[in-house]
Design a protein around this motif. Structure first.
Motif, PDB file in Angstrom:
ATOM      1  N   ASN A  57       0.829  -1.209   0.000  1.00  0.00           N
ATOM      2  CA  ASN A  57       0.000   0.000   0.000  1.00  0.00           C
ATOM      3  C   ASN A  57       0.860   1.253   0.000  1.00  0.00           C
ATOM      4  O   ASN A  57       1.898   1.311   0.655  1.00  0.00           O
ATOM      5  CB  ASN A  57      -0.888   0.045   1.255  1.00  0.00           C
ATOM      6  CG  ASN A  57      -1.888  -1.090   1.308  1.00  0.00           C
ATOM      7  OD1 ASN A  57      -2.240  -1.668   0.288  1.00  0.00           O
ATOM      8  ND2 ASN A  57      -2.363  -1.407   2.504  1.00  0.00           N
ATOM      9  N   SER A  73      -5.627   3.263   6.681  1.00  0.00           N
ATOM     10  CA  SER A  73      -4.246   2.875   7.022  1.00  0.00           C
ATOM     11  C   SER A  73      -4.185   1.377   7.282  1.00  0.00           C
ATOM     12  O   SER A  73      -5.118   0.798   7.820  1.00  0.00           O
ATOM     13  CB  SER A  73      -3.780   3.627   8.280  1.00  0.00           C
ATOM     14  OG  SER A  73      -3.848   5.003   8.104  1.00  0.00           O
ATOM     15  N   ASN A  74      -3.064   0.787   6.912  1.00  0.00           N
ATOM     16  CA  ASN A  74      -2.837  -0.642   7.145  1.00  0.00           C
ATOM     17  C   ASN A  74      -3.953  -1.509   6.567  1.00  0.00           C
ATOM     18  O   ASN A  74      -4.289  -2.560   7.096  1.00  0.00           O
ATOM     19  CB  ASN A  74      -2.694  -0.924   8.644  1.00  0.00           C
ATOM     20  CG  ASN A  74      -1.534  -0.197   9.252  1.00  0.00           C
ATOM     21  OD1 ASN A  74      -0.403  -0.362   8.821  1.00  0.00           O
ATOM     22  ND2 ASN A  74      -1.804   0.646  10.241  1.00  0.00           N
ATOM     23  N   ASP A  75      -4.493  -1.047   5.449  1.00  0.00           N
ATOM     24  CA  ASP A  75      -5.523  -1.823   4.754  1.00  0.00           C
ATOM     25  C   ASP A  75      -4.955  -3.190   4.370  1.00  0.00           C
ATOM     26  O   ASP A  75      -3.885  -3.280   3.775  1.00  0.00           O
ATOM     27  CB  ASP A  75      -5.969  -1.061   3.499  1.00  0.00           C
ATOM     28  CG  ASP A  75      -7.093  -1.759   2.745  1.00  0.00           C
ATOM     29  OD1 ASP A  75      -8.260  -1.502   3.069  1.00  0.00           O
ATOM     30  OD2 ASP A  75      -6.785  -2.567   1.849  1.00  0.00           O
ATOM     31  N   THR A  94      -4.011  -5.372   6.564  1.00  0.00           N
ATOM     32  CA  THR A  94      -3.288  -5.885   7.732  1.00  0.00           C
ATOM     33  C   THR A  94      -4.233  -6.168   8.873  1.00  0.00           C
ATOM     34  O   THR A  94      -4.184  -7.193   9.519  1.00  0.00           O
ATOM     35  CB  THR A  94      -2.199  -4.871   8.173  1.00  0.00           C
ATOM     36  OG1 THR A  94      -1.343  -4.619   7.071  1.00  0.00           O
ATOM     37  CG2 THR A  94      -1.400  -5.430   9.338  1.00  0.00           C
ATOM     38  N   TYR A  95      -5.118  -5.199   9.145  1.00  0.00           N
ATOM     39  CA  TYR A  95      -6.163  -5.410  10.145  1.00  0.00           C
ATOM     40  C   TYR A  95      -7.400  -4.661   9.691  1.00  0.00           C
ATOM     41  O   TYR A  95      -7.345  -3.794   8.822  1.00  0.00           O
ATOM     42  CB  TYR A  95      -5.717  -4.941  11.534  1.00  0.00           C
ATOM     43  CG  TYR A  95      -5.576  -3.456  11.698  1.00  0.00           C
ATOM     44  CD1 TYR A  95      -6.651  -2.668  12.099  1.00  0.00           C
ATOM     45  CD2 TYR A  95      -4.369  -2.806  11.426  1.00  0.00           C
ATOM     46  CE1 TYR A  95      -6.528  -1.295  12.223  1.00  0.00           C
ATOM     47  CE2 TYR A  95      -4.234  -1.443  11.566  1.00  0.00           C
ATOM     48  CZ  TYR A  95      -5.319  -0.690  11.967  1.00  0.00           C
ATOM     49  OH  TYR A  95      -5.205   0.673  12.088  1.00  0.00           O
TER      50      TYR A  95
END
Length: 502
Positions: A404, A494-496, A498-499
């Motif tokens: 990302n 954010s951190n799409d 990942t969590y």
């Protein structure tokens, strides 16, 4: 942003929820940003008998607490109130006289903006009554009329409303508000496309596989069951908000960043929408209704159990649609839009799905879950832009992993992001109608969705699928998408991947 010209803003329905919770706080924020003119006043109009002092006191309750008392006092002194029966033409000479009195006392030119924060039944009556006392005449200053949604309930009512408004005000005086267009990230669609040489050359059918637009709400109808049961997702979200987003995504570059130039291009998109005929609706549109379920261990009512909702209601709380834009740029590119209530999270985003590379050079080692690039434009929340692309995993061989690259508006330190109504009110004060809908575009949007509404009304065999509250709608929606996969967004950008925050 520049200051607006001196004027008086007249808010009809001043005792209503929209005025208290959105309009007055937005005006205070403009005051705080020093964007209101020195000679400016607000005249609240409603049936309730109130004095200026009581009106100011009631508005204080909805003002933010982090503003200095001096600024609040300055702002409140700009507020006035006049009680009239808004449906009664005999009361409008009183309104006219009060307006001219406030203008004279405060040295304000005879510039007036009329904001219809009222039930839609008054959208035709108030302009007629204003015209009866010549408050529509712009000979000695500007006169503008802001009309809230819903703008009609079907194609015929929208056309009739346009005809009636144009009997008393000119098109350039009418501002049809759509608060979605006031969101900073919606406006950034234009900047992302037209200020970056890396995007516009590939913004077409040669490189884009499909476009997906999602507007999800985690809440149900709450205490609006009586209203919503006569509206539904199509009228509440698709005909206005989501089709306007489609227009911004799909439009051609305007000649100039100016209201008519931009709105001309949006209209061309609506004119290019391939019609969905009544007998085709079941193939292109899926509707659903949330049913009783458990969310995080709590039992949640189904839609038909909500207050004010018909126990046998067939009103859609969810809908998904596939359609095409028949022009040179978008030939053969499917567009998918999806909206609903009681979904897993609140999120609105546009996703551009690019085509896969023509030769799968790393085909045996690619993460098959995600092989095509995506550009995610997040409207709300966690506003920003996310680009997904493949990178080599460190080590031997050519194992590819999707990574990302993102930007968040929060990263812009010390920059004020105006709320939607804040931006739209300021635009109307400055005479900028870029982010307001034009009458011909509103009618064309209704023209596109009317056959779908007709099919639902005329054909009881078209199903309305139940979906458990807290899920992403009926399972059958996957059948609309060619590869059988929607993107299931999370609250966090954010951190799409990942969590997932819901």
């Amino acid at each position: 942003m520049k200051q607006a010209e001196s004027h008086i803003l007249v808010i009809f329905g001043a005792s209503g929820d929209l005025t208290k919770r959105k309009l007055i706080p937005a005006l205070l924020e403009l005051e705080k940003q020093n964007l209101l003119p020195d000679q400016f006043a607000v005249l609240g109009v409603s049936r309730t008998e109130l004095s200026d002092e009581v009106f100011r006191s009631r508005m204080t309750e909805f003002l933010p607490k982090d503003v200095s008392s001096e600024l609040i006092e300055k702002f409140l002194n700009r507020l006035y109130y006049q009680a009239i029966s808004t449906a009664d033409a005999y009361d409008y000479p009183v309104l006219r006289d009060r307006l001219f009195t406030i203008a004279k006392e405060n040295n304000i030119p005879e510039n007036f903006i009329f904001y219809l924060s009222t039930p839609p039944s008054l959208y035709e009556i108030i302009p007629k009554n204003l015209a009866s006392v010549e408050l529509n005449q712009a000979d000695d200053g500007f006169r503008r009329l802001i009309v809230e949604k819903p703008f009609g309930t079907d194609l015929e009512s929208a056309k009739e409303l346009n005809r009636n408004l144009l009997d008393y005000f000119k098109e350039e005086q009418i501002y049809r508000i759509d608060h979605y267009l006031g969101k900073e990230t919606v406006q950034n669609l234009l900047v992302t496309r037209f200020s970056n040489g890396i995007f516009e050359p590939i913004w077409n059918h040669n490189f884009i596989h499909h476009v997906e637009i999602t507007s999800a709400e985690s809440l149900g109808v709450e205490n609006r069951g009586g209203y919503y049961d006569h509206s539904g997702a199509m009228r509440d979200m698709v005909q206005n908000h989501l089709l306007q987003l489609v227009g911004m995504v799909a439009m051609e570059p305007p000649v100039i960043i100016e209201a008519d130039a931009i709105r001309n291009e949006v209209l061309k998109v609506f004119q290019s929408l391939r019609p969905i005929l009544e007998d085709e609706v079941a193939n292109y549109v899926i509707r659903g209704q949330y049913i009783e379920s458990h969310i995080k261990g709590n039992l949640v009512k189904g839609y038909r159990q909500e207050d004010g909702v018909n126990p046998e209601s067939r009103t859609e709380t969810f809908m998904a649609m596939k359609f095409f834009i028949d022009n040179w740029r978008w030939a053969g590119v499917p567009f998918y839009i999806r909206t609903g209530k009681k979904l897993p999270t609140r999120v609105t985003e546009v996703v551009i799905h690019f085509k896969k590379t023509p030769h799968h050079l790393f085909g045996n080692q690619i993460n098959t879950e995600q092989t095509a690039n995506q550009l995610v434009i997040r409207i709300q929340p966690d506003e920003g832009i996310l680009l997904k692309f493949g990178m080599k995993v460190p080590g031997a061989g050519f194992r590819v992993q999707t990574v990302n690259m993102d930007f968040h508006y929060d990263d812009l330190a010390n920059v004020h992001l105006p709320a939607a109504y804040e931006r739209l009110l300021l635009d109307s004060m400055q005479g900028d109608a870029t982010l307001y809908s034009r009458g011909d575009a509103v009618e064309k949007a209704w023209d596109f969705v009317q056959p779908i509404i007709n099919a639902w009304n005329n054909n009881p065999d078209i199903p309305i699928y139940g979906y458990p509250a807290g899920t992403w709608g009926p399972d059958v929606v996957d059948q609309l998408v060619e590869d059988g996969k929607w993107r299931y967004p999370c609250k966090n950008l954010s951190n799409d991947g990942t969590y997932c925050e819901l």
